[in-house]
Design a protein around this motif. Structure first.
Motif, mmCIF file in Angstrom:
data_model
loop_
_atom_site.group_PDB
_atom_site.id
_atom_site.type_symbol
_atom_site.label_atom_id
_atom_site.label_comp_id
_atom_site.label_asym_id
_atom_site.label_seq_id
_atom_site.Cartn_x
_atom_site.Cartn_y
_atom_site.Cartn_z
ATOM 1 N N PRO A 7 39.771 45.696 43.417
ATOM 2 C CA PRO A 7 40.372 44.874 44.479
ATOM 3 C C PRO A 7 40.476 43.405 44.053
ATOM 4 N N TRP A 8 41.482 42.719 44.521
ATOM 5 C CA TRP A 8 41.742 41.332 44.130
ATOM 6 C C TRP A 8 40.580 40.425 44.495
ATOM 7 N N TRP A 9 39.906 40.735 45.578
ATOM 8 C CA TRP A 9 38.856 39.833 46.044
ATOM 9 C C TRP A 9 37.612 39.910 45.162
ATOM 10 N N ALA A 14 33.861 36.769 41.876
ATOM 11 C CA ALA A 14 33.327 36.440 40.547
ATOM 12 C C ALA A 14 33.643 34.995 40.182
ATOM 13 N N LEU A 15 34.838 34.535 40.499
ATOM 14 C CA LEU A 15 35.234 33.154 40.212
ATOM 15 C C LEU A 15 34.376 32.158 40.997
ATOM 16 N N VAL A 16 34.173 32.429 42.269
ATOM 17 C CA VAL A 16 33.373 31.526 43.107
ATOM 18 C C VAL A 16 31.917 31.509 42.653
ATOM 19 N N LEU A 17 31.348 32.689 42.405
ATOM 20 C CA LEU A 17 29.959 32.741 41.942
ATOM 21 C C LEU A 17 29.797 32.045 40.596
ATOM 22 N N LEU A 95 36.744 41.094 35.283
ATOM 23 C CA LEU A 95 35.699 40.501 36.125
ATOM 24 C C LEU A 95 34.884 39.457 35.369
ATOM 25 N N VAL A 96 34.550 39.741 34.118
ATOM 26 C CA VAL A 96 33.809 38.766 33.316
ATOM 27 C C VAL A 96 34.677 37.539 33.058
ATOM 28 N N GLY A 97 35.963 37.753 32.811
ATOM 29 C CA GLY A 97 36.872 36.626 32.619
ATOM 30 C C GLY A 97 36.913 35.729 33.845
ATOM 31 N N ALA A 98 36.934 36.337 35.028
ATOM 32 C CA ALA A 98 36.934 35.558 36.275
ATOM 33 C C ALA A 98 35.617 34.802 36.436
ATOM 34 N N GLY A 99 34.507 35.480 36.199
ATOM 35 C CA GLY A 99 33.200 34.840 36.339
ATOM 36 C C GLY A 99 33.007 33.687 35.360
ATOM 37 N N LEU A 100 33.392 33.899 34.110
ATOM 38 C CA LEU A 100 33.235 32.839 33.115
ATOM 39 C C LEU A 100 34.228 31.698 33.317
ATOM 40 N N THR A 101 35.392 32.006 33.863
ATOM 41 C CA THR A 101 36.326 30.931 34.214
ATOM 42 C C THR A 101 35.667 30.001 35.223
ATOM 43 N N ILE A 140 44.363 39.641 30.865
ATOM 44 C CA ILE A 140 44.408 40.820 29.996
ATOM 45 C C ILE A 140 43.658 41.979 30.655
ATOM 46 N N GLY A 141 42.526 41.690 31.288
ATOM 47 C CA GLY A 141 41.776 42.735 31.970
ATOM 48 C C GLY A 141 42.559 43.361 33.106
ATOM 49 N N ILE A 142 43.220 42.539 33.889
ATOM 50 C CA ILE A 142 44.014 43.049 35.017
ATOM 51 C C ILE A 142 45.205 43.862 34.504
ATOM 52 N N VAL A 143 45.897 43.332 33.504
ATOM 53 C CA VAL A 143 47.039 44.044 32.922
ATOM 54 C C VAL A 143 46.563 45.319 32.224
ATOM 55 N N GLY A 144 45.446 45.230 31.501
ATOM 56 C CA GLY A 144 44.907 46.401 30.819
ATOM 57 C C GLY A 144 44.536 47.503 31.795
ATOM 58 N N GLU A 145 43.986 47.130 32.920
ATOM 59 C CA GLU A 145 43.659 48.117 33.952
ATOM 60 C C GLU A 145 44.929 48.789 34.450
#
Length: 179
Positions: A7-9, A14-17, A95-101, A140-145
């Protein structure tokens, strides 16, 4: 195995955390004077390499999954475990990309006020590059999925299968009436 799209959220959480964590680290660095900010250059290169690897594997899965089974004769068979692993890697990378961003972005946000100091300037540059690489990894993760999706299977209850069965039933009846 049934897998669902992430899900997008989840990416937003992950980005907010990550942002909160990065800001807390920057504040801790500022208060204690420990040199914790920034990221080594090879980490950004490694993150990009991982992203490209996952993309290559996802494209391979997509090519195999979308190729007509009659044309797969010349193709090397795809290991189902590799396909599932690629999907899991793509989900994790997004998800890791979002969190690390968020992590590197949070460090940038609180370090911008101290840009006149060489340490903070270097940390902002390093985090900026890492942040950009992490955004690329998230995409890449979103597109790869998406690439790892299987095309819909036409089961016996699908409209296409029912129409084909109807056509098969009509053809023998029409052949009998001509004789």
């Amino acid at each position: 195995m049934k897998a669902r799209r992430t899900p997008w959220w989840y990416y937003l959480v992950a980005l907010v955390l990550g942002t909160v964590g990065g800001m807390l680290l920057a504040k801790y660095d500022e208060v204690t004077g420990l040199a914790l900010l920034g990221v080594p250059w090879f980490v950004s290169a490694l993150l990009l390499l991982i992203g490209v690897s996952v993309l290559v594997m996802a494209v391979q899965v997509h090519q195999y999954a979308t190729t007509d089974p009659r044309k797969r004769a010349g193709m090397k068979p795809l290991d189902p475990q590799k396909a599932v692993s690629t999907l899991v890697l793509a989900k994790a990378l997004g998800l890791v990309g979002a969190g690390l961003t968020g992590w590197y972005g949070g460090q940038i946000l609180l370090s911008m006020a101290h840009m006149e100091a060489a340490y903070y300037e270097q940390a902002v540059i390093e985090c900026g590059i890492a942040c950009a690489v992490c955004v690329v990894d998230m995409v890449i993760g979103i597109v790869g999925e998406w690439l790892c999706q299987l095309p819909p299977m036409d089961g016996p209850e699908s409209a296409k299968a029912k129409e084909a069965q109807r056509q098969r039933n009509i053809a023998p009846a029409a052949a009998k009436t001509r004789h």
